[in-house]
Design an enzyme around this catalytic site. Structure first.
Site, short mmCIF file in Angstrom:
data_model
loop_
_atom_site.label_atom_id
_atom_site.label_comp_id
_atom_site.label_asym_id
_atom_site.label_seq_id
_atom_site.Cartn_x
_atom_site.Cartn_y
_atom_site.Cartn_z
N CYS A 53 35.32 -22.65 -52.09
CA CYS A 53 35.79 -23.99 -51.76
C CYS A 53 34.60 -24.88 -51.38
CB CYS A 53 36.78 -23.91 -50.59
SG CYS A 53 37.32 -25.52 -49.99
N CYS A 56 33.33 -26.53 -47.36
CA CYS A 56 32.38 -26.00 -46.38
C CYS A 56 31.20 -25.38 -47.12
CB CYS A 56 33.04 -24.93 -45.51
SG CYS A 56 34.37 -25.54 -44.43
N CYS A 131 42.97 -23.34 -44.14
CA CYS A 131 41.84 -24.25 -43.96
C CYS A 131 41.47 -24.26 -42.48
CB CYS A 131 42.17 -25.66 -44.43
SG CYS A 131 40.77 -26.80 -44.32
N GLN A 235 36.45 -42.25 -37.70
CA GLN A 235 35.62 -41.08 -37.45
C GLN A 235 36.44 -39.83 -37.75
OE1 GLN A 235 32.43 -41.12 -36.84
NE2 GLN A 235 32.25 -43.34 -36.58
N GLU A 280 32.60 -57.43 -39.63
CA GLU A 280 32.97 -56.39 -40.60
C GLU A 280 33.25 -57.04 -41.96
OE1 GLU A 280 33.93 -53.44 -42.86
OE2 GLU A 280 33.28 -53.00 -40.82
N CYS A 347 25.59 -41.90 -40.43
CA CYS A 347 26.11 -40.71 -41.10
C CYS A 347 25.15 -40.23 -42.18
CB CYS A 347 27.49 -40.97 -41.69
SG CYS A 347 27.53 -42.29 -42.92
#
Length: 389
Positions: A53, A56, A131, A235, A280, A347
């Site tokens: 998968c 991860c 999961c 988030q 924004e 990020c």
């Protein structure tokens, strides 16, 4: 035989002489033919689907090693820009099964529907039966969704299924399907009601359209319920959000006038004291934030029209939370401003380091960085950084 000394950006182990070994961590030994002898930091992956998968990449690394990897990604990015390493706070890791938003792929194959994440570097879907990263409440919808999609998807068709945990329950968006006929319409309504969804929307290629929505759909940020537009950014975990908010509040201190740039729905703006001006570019997000009447708002594309030095002059602090590309245009203006405190949430360590170099060249000091791992066992890195003039 060679010993793994670090983990590369994409998750493979690396020896001192530069040899790469998939699914190896520091302390592992690479034997003849590339075999891996597990070291003290190599753990048994908790999920049966690992490593196939693509959700991860690092379930085989224990928490200490995973935290080191996240920290190293940031320090390497800074060193690439020729920057000194500031104080690095202890890495904040969100717990397993904490992700409150996730996007799965779905495909119908004859009478069967498979739902899951794609394999790494592939369009092949891993049909998930467990999961360990998403909220159990989200994953509980996967099995019944197979039945629903079997009623509305054509054979060999693919769809995208996005889930978000809203205040009222799960907000579900299905993209890439065409709903035809009364039976299909009723199936959607029945599914939404039976699963107590906050909203069920379908995107047939023209934008999301709610098909089941029993009431308002909100997400509470800073104690304030905010209307949740389809596909709005949040988030990844409530836990990670709390860590980032706490860091931002520490950075800006008692500032009485703050600009929150790339504010989104108000994750930070609604958690700050004093007067806050939120800016924004996403129209739906800024309208939802405006409806709270808690902060002043401005709909503005900060890539094309960043706040200039004169506009920044009235703020005692600035919060930046840009997308992965960073905030190059806005940072150039900030670097020549007199704003005393900047809280930068990122990020992407690479774009952050590039922007940090501009701010430091403009006279700012990078005081400390808090690494945050919201996307447990992935190569995704987030951080909050304190800049002070």
């Amino acid at each position: 035989m060679s010993i793994i000394v670090r983990i590369a950006a994409r998750g493979e182990g690396v020896t001192a002489d530069g040899q790469h070994a998939p699914f190896a961590v520091p302390g592992d030994v690479v034997g003849a033919g590339g075999t891996i002898v597990a070291g003290p930091h190599h753990q048994a992956p908790p999920c049966r689907h690992f490593p196939h998968c693509g959700g991860c990449q690092l379930q085989h690394a224990d928490d200490a090693t995973y935290a080191d990897y996240l920290r190293d990604r940031i320090t390497h990015a800074l060193q690439t820009q020729g920057l000194a390493i500031p104080e690095m706070r202890a890495v904040h890791l969100s717990p397993p099964r904490a992700r409150r938003r996730a996007t799965f792929q779905a495909e119908r194959r004859g009478r069967s529907v498979i739902i899951g994440f794609n394999e790494a570097s592939s369009h092949r879907i891993v049909d998930l039966r467990e999961c360990h990263v998403v909220l159990p409440e989200l994953f509980a919808l996967v099995a019944p969704l197979r039945t629903l999609l079997g009623k509305i998807m054509a054979d060999k068709a693919r769809a995208k299924v996005s889930m978000t945990r809203a205040d009222q329950g799960v907000d579900l968006l299905i993209e890439g399907v065409t709903v035809e006929g009364l039976e299909a319409v009723e199936a959607l309504t029945d599914f939404g009601r039976a699963r107590k969804l906050a909203r069920l929307s379908i995107d047939e290629g023209y934008g999301p359209s709610p098909r089941y929505i029993p009431g308002d759909v909100t997400i509470t940020l800073g104690g304030v319920p905010v209307g949740l537009p389809d596909g709005a950014f949040l988030q990844a975990t409530a836990d990670g959000e709390a860590a980032l908010v706490a860091a931002v509040r520490e950075i800006i201190g008692p500032a009485t006038v703050t600009a929150d740039l790339f504010s989104g729905l108000g994750t930070f703006a609604l958690s700050l004291s004093g007067a806050v001006h939120a800016v924004e570019g996403a129209r739906d997000a800024i309208l939802a934030l405006a409806a709270t009447r808690r902060v002043t708002v401005e709909h503005r594309d900060l890539f094309r029209r960043p706040l200039d030095v004169s506009e920044l002059a009235r703020f005692e602090a600035v919060v930046l939370d840009p997308p992965r590309a960073g905030a190059r245009e806005q940072v150039v203006s900030l670097a020549t401003s007199a704003v005393p405190h900047i809280a930068y949430v990122s990020c992407n360590p690479s774009s952050f380091a590039r922007d940090a170099a501009v701010l430091i060249a403009g006279g700012y000091e990078l005081e400390w960085i808090l690494p945050v791992g919201q996307f447990r066992w992935s190569t995704h890195v987030e951080l909050a950084a304190s800049f002070r003039r």
